[in-house]
Structures are given as C-alpha cells and as structure tokens.
Design a protein around this motif. Structure first.
Motif, PDB file in Angstrom:
ATOM      1  N   ALA A  82     -72.513 -52.702  -4.404  1.00  0.00           N
ATOM      2  CA  ALA A  82     -71.839 -53.138  -5.621  1.00  0.00           C
ATOM      3  C   ALA A  82     -71.447 -51.955  -6.505  1.00  0.00           C
ATOM      4  O   ALA A  82     -71.161 -52.128  -7.680  1.00  0.00           O
ATOM      5  CB  ALA A  82     -72.719 -54.101  -6.389  1.00  0.00           C
ATOM      6  N   VAL A  87     -75.806 -56.973 -10.197  1.00  0.00           N
ATOM      7  CA  VAL A  87     -75.454 -58.178  -9.447  1.00  0.00           C
ATOM      8  C   VAL A  87     -76.742 -58.864  -9.008  1.00  0.00           C
ATOM      9  O   VAL A  87     -77.832 -58.316  -9.172  1.00  0.00           O
ATOM     10  CB  VAL A  87     -74.577 -57.855  -8.211  1.00  0.00           C
ATOM     11  N   ILE A 131     -75.087 -59.064 -15.770  1.00  0.00           N
ATOM     12  CA  ILE A 131     -74.182 -59.169 -14.625  1.00  0.00           C
ATOM     13  C   ILE A 131     -72.855 -58.469 -14.914  1.00  0.00           C
ATOM     14  O   ILE A 131     -72.215 -58.698 -15.931  1.00  0.00           O
ATOM     15  CB  ILE A 131     -73.951 -60.652 -14.246  1.00  0.00           C
ATOM     16  N   GLY A 132     -72.489 -57.587 -13.987  1.00  0.00           N
ATOM     17  CA  GLY A 132     -71.225 -56.862 -14.090  1.00  0.00           C
ATOM     18  C   GLY A 132     -71.288 -55.553 -14.858  1.00  0.00           C
ATOM     19  O   GLY A 132     -70.325 -54.797 -14.874  1.00  0.00           O
TER      20      GLY A 132
END
Length: 158
Positions: A82, A87, A131-132
C-alpha cells in the motif's frame, strides 16, 4: 452477502473456536442433555432446560462462525503493498499530540478487535480517521470525549 475482512490470524482464531465448538462443546452438551433426560420428568427438570438452552447457544454460535468464515475475505498484512498508507491489516504507530503518548495499533476486522492486544476494529473512529493517511500525517479522531489529534509516526505491514 457482503464479505467480512479478516487477517490471517483472525481467521485462524475463528476456525479454532469453530473446531472447539464442534468437537468439545457440542458433544459435552449432548451428553448433559442425555444425562438430564435420564432423570425422568422433563417438565420440571431444570438441568434439562439449562442444557437445552446451552445447546441452542452453541448451535447458534457454530452457525455464526461458519457464516463469517464462509464470507470472509482473508488478508495477509505481510503481502500488502500500500506504499505506506494506513489500510486494513496495517500496524500503525501513533503519537497523541495532546499527551505525547505513543501507541501502536493494528487495524483488524470487527471480530478480531481487542484493545488490550493493540488491535482496533476497521469500523472504529480511530481506524476511520487513519485509513488512507501516511507517516507524518495528522489524523483527527472524533471520539466521544471530543476531537483528538494523532500524528502517524510509522506504518508497517507485518
């Protein structure tokens, strides 16, 4: 039916619980029902009622575990590429900007979450805020006690 994300370790824990339910708990409750039935009148037999109730719980849990495992999407965090993003499956080191406390969490499925083990649910407020994001980013977490800010120090896939 939607898929349920699980790490490899989480899926293995559910498989172990399912195995124990089928090979240990189910036979034990069947034996308890047979023993209680041998005592005679079932209408006033508290042992029989308790054993039947326990059997219902065990059979329900077996069905729940089989359903979760059949719809599981098993993710191995070590195989994730990722590019440093937070993630599912990632292990994230955070610093609370208010208290300077450093904590490490792994983002896991709902069934695996255990804050004592440093595993937080993908659906928790802190996971949703992470997240992200990447190392060096600031995550604003909308917690019941108000907004908390965490700096992401490191993201690992282990």
């Amino acid at each position: 039916m939607s898929t349920i994300p699980l790490t490899v370790a989480g899926a293995e824990a559910l498989r172990k619980e399912l195995h124990d339910m089928k090979t240990i708990h189910r036979p034990a409750v069947i034996a308890a029902i047979a023993e209680a039935r041998a005592h005679g009148d079932l209408s006033e037999n508290a042992e029989y009622d308790a054993a039947k109730e326990k059997q219902g719980f065990i059979e329900g849990r077996i069905a729940e575990l089989e359903s979760k495992l059949s719809s599981a999407q098993i993710i191995n965090p070590a195989l994730i590429n990722a590019d440093g993003a937070c993630v599912f499956g990632a292990t994230v080191e955070l610093e609370d900007l208010q208290s300077s406390e450093v904590v490490t969490y792994q983002i896991v499925g709902d069934d695996e979450a255990n804050i004592k083990d440093g595993k937080i649910s993908i659906s928790s407020p802190i996971s949703r805020a992470l997240i992200g994001k990447y190392a060096g980013d600031i995550a604003e977490v909308h917690a019941p006690s108000g907004i908390r800010e965490y700096e992401i120090l490191d993201v690992k896939y282990i």
